[in-house]
Design a protein around this motif. Structure first.
Motif, PDB file in Angstrom:
ATOM      1  N   GLN A   1     -26.604   3.773 -18.976  1.00  0.00           N
ATOM      2  CA  GLN A   1     -27.106   4.263 -17.479  1.00  0.00           C
ATOM      3  C   GLN A   1     -26.232   3.494 -16.526  1.00  0.00           C
ATOM      4  N   ALA A   2     -25.932   2.090 -16.704  1.00  0.00           N
ATOM      5  CA  ALA A   2     -25.298   1.212 -15.945  1.00  0.00           C
ATOM      6  C   ALA A   2     -23.775   1.581 -15.685  1.00  0.00           C
ATOM      7  N   VAL A   3     -23.189   2.192 -16.707  1.00  0.00           N
ATOM      8  CA  VAL A   3     -21.824   2.265 -16.659  1.00  0.00           C
ATOM      9  C   VAL A   3     -21.250   3.634 -16.867  1.00  0.00           C
TER      10      VAL A   3
ATOM     11  N   THR B   1     -30.512  -5.742 -10.956  1.00  0.00           N
ATOM     12  CA  THR B   1     -29.559  -6.677 -11.124  1.00  0.00           C
ATOM     13  C   THR B   1     -28.846  -6.532 -12.162  1.00  0.00           C
ATOM     14  N   ARG B   2     -29.837  -6.540 -13.403  1.00  0.00           N
ATOM     15  CA  ARG B   2     -28.745  -6.146 -14.488  1.00  0.00           C
ATOM     16  C   ARG B   2     -27.895  -4.794 -14.509  1.00  0.00           C
ATOM     17  N   VAL B   3     -28.481  -3.737 -14.076  1.00  0.00           N
ATOM     18  CA  VAL B   3     -27.713  -2.692 -13.981  1.00  0.00           C
ATOM     19  C   VAL B   3     -26.221  -2.939 -13.278  1.00  0.00           C
ATOM     20  N   ARG B   4     -26.444  -3.541 -12.126  1.00  0.00           N
ATOM     21  CA  ARG B   4     -25.179  -4.065 -11.291  1.00  0.00           C
ATOM     22  C   ARG B   4     -24.457  -4.642 -12.284  1.00  0.00           C
ATOM     23  N   LYS B   5     -24.825  -5.742 -12.854  1.00  0.00           N
ATOM     24  CA  LYS B   5     -24.062  -6.611 -13.552  1.00  0.00           C
ATOM     25  C   LYS B   5     -23.362  -6.133 -14.799  1.00  0.00           C
TER      26      LYS B   5
ATOM     27  N   SER C   1     -22.446  -2.916 -14.747  1.00  0.00           N
ATOM     28  CA  SER C   1     -21.557  -1.872 -14.163  1.00  0.00           C
ATOM     29  C   SER C   1     -20.104  -2.798 -13.954  1.00  0.00           C
ATOM     30  N   ASP C   2     -20.518  -4.096 -13.244  1.00  0.00           N
ATOM     31  CA  ASP C   2     -19.418  -4.510 -13.019  1.00  0.00           C
ATOM     32  C   ASP C   2     -18.688  -5.237 -14.413  1.00  0.00           C
ATOM     33  N   ILE C   3     -19.244  -5.518 -15.398  1.00  0.00           N
ATOM     34  CA  ILE C   3     -18.337  -5.363 -16.572  1.00  0.00           C
ATOM     35  C   ILE C   3     -17.552  -4.270 -17.023  1.00  0.00           C
TER      36      ILE C   3
ATOM     37  N   ALA D   1     -16.541  -2.024 -14.996  1.00  0.00           N
ATOM     38  CA  ALA D   1     -15.530  -1.768 -14.146  1.00  0.00           C
ATOM     39  C   ALA D   1     -14.317  -2.367 -14.506  1.00  0.00           C
ATOM     40  N   ASP D   2     -14.583  -3.904 -14.971  1.00  0.00           N
ATOM     41  CA  ASP D   2     -13.304  -4.689 -15.464  1.00  0.00           C
ATOM     42  C   ASP D   2     -12.711  -4.190 -16.715  1.00  0.00           C
ATOM     43  N   LEU D   3     -13.399  -3.743 -17.644  1.00  0.00           N
ATOM     44  CA  LEU D   3     -13.058  -3.044 -18.840  1.00  0.00           C
ATOM     45  C   LEU D   3     -12.064  -1.893 -18.573  1.00  0.00           C
ATOM     46  N   VAL D   4     -12.624  -1.058 -17.770  1.00  0.00           N
ATOM     47  CA  VAL D   4     -11.898   0.097 -17.325  1.00  0.00           C
ATOM     48  C   VAL D   4     -10.668  -0.194 -16.539  1.00  0.00           C
ATOM     49  N   LYS D   5     -10.620  -1.134 -15.592  1.00  0.00           N
ATOM     50  CA  LYS D   5      -9.542  -1.703 -14.953  1.00  0.00           C
ATOM     51  C   LYS D   5      -8.283  -2.159 -15.756  1.00  0.00           C
TER      52      LYS D   5
END
Length: 322
Positions: A98-100, A301-305, A307-309, A311-315
């Motif tokens: 759900q977060a990503v 906060t966990r969902v945001r965290k 999501s950021d992980i 985003a980095d993997l996709v990048k």
């Protein structure tokens, strides 16, 4: 006479409206509550729903109707929740995907962060790396050597961007493995194909794989928890070979945005009581779940965290390049 008729008409109208007003103000909940599971039956999310549904229904005073809506890594079920009225009668159990999902699923009808109320992160369960039984490797080192010698080795996940996908993709990039991803609509169909020999390995929730590991139907290589699992103490942790390798499965309760405050508080109170019920605690522990029951703020906060992980993997093209 006219005045008397107006008074009578007003009294009749008031008497007719009274039942409607009483119905509109009926205390929550006054009807069964729908709990969406956005994956196929048999996986970790479905297990969680079946574990808490009866106890949660008892505390709220209404039946909890579990409804499986698998597809698109959980986004079909999330779309149902987004379209539901924010009245507390439709809730959902979300998986970590759900977060990503918004990073990789095109044309979502909802905003992951603005359109949902992240009520509580309920449980986590370690991911476990398993292979089909006839694969030779018994250790993570042997597994890496095997996959390097067999480019294109196929792995399954409970869906694109799920914890199993992220863990497999990260292992592939860290160890420079050439693997093929096969996404499923949940852990149960993944397990069916793993047992049938249609895929070679998978990272999946320990809660789902534990009975099959114990029955000798799949081979356990390593767990992704910080330390070894109490249920499988002989199986090493991934970070014994790859320091910092940890991305567990989590499952949380989500509502549509805009729940009335009294309804929201009643749900949160009932969930807290259920997650601290000794029988529920025992059932979760027996199935390799760790209870969290976080606050809404910690869950968001966990969902945001996560999501950021992603985003980095996709990048870095880690997820999409496998």
């Amino acid at each position: 006479m006219i005045h008397r008729r107006l008074l009578i008409a007003g009294a009749v109208a008031a008497s007719l409206a009274a039942p409607l007003t009483g119905w509109a103000q009926a205390p929550y909940p006054s009807q069964p509550i729908r709990l969406i599971v956005p994956f196929a039956p048999g996986g970790a999310v479905d297990q969680t729903a079946r574990t808490i549904s009866n106890a949660l229904g008892e505390r709220l005073g209404q039946a909890i109707v579990v409804e499986n809506k698998p597809g698109a890594s959980g986004t079909l079920g999330a779309g149902e929740l987004y379209r539901a009225k924010p009245d507390g009668y439709t809730l959902m159990l979300a998986l970590d995907s759900q977060a990503v999902n918004h990073h990789i699923v095109k044309n979502l009808s909802f905003d992951t962060f603005k359109d949902f109320d992240y009520l509580s992160l309920l449980v986590t369960t370690p991911q476990i790396l398993v292979t089909r039984n006839d694969l030779p490797p018994k250790t993570i080192e042997e597994f890496v050597s095997y996959v390097k010698a067999h480019p294109g080795t196929a792995y399954g996940s409970a869906g694109t961007a799920s914890a199993g996908h992220v863990n497999s993709a990260q292992l592939s990039i860290i160890k420079q493995l050439q693997t093929t991803h096969v996404p499923y609509k949940g852990a149960a169909p993944l397990l069916t194909d793993l047992l049938g020999g249609h895929i070679d390995f998978a990272f999946a929730g320990l809660s789902v794989m534990l009975p099959h590991v114990k029955a000798g139907k799949v081979k356990a290589i390593a767990v992704s928890s910080p330390g070894r699992s109490k249920q499988l103490p002989e199986v090493p942790a991934m970070n014994e070979s790859i320091p910092g390798f940890e991305f567990p499965t989590w499952i949380g309760l989500v509502g549509p945005k805009g729940l009335p405050a009294p309804v929201r508080e009643k749900i949160l109170k009932a969930v807290h009581d259920v997650m601290h019920d000794p029988q529920v605690e025992r059932r979760f522990a027996d199935n390799a779940f760790d209870i969290v029951n976080s606050s809404p703020e910690v869950f968001a906060t966990r969902v945001r965290k996560d999501s950021d992980i992603m985003a980095d993997l996709v990048k870095r093209k880690i997820v999409l390049a496998d």
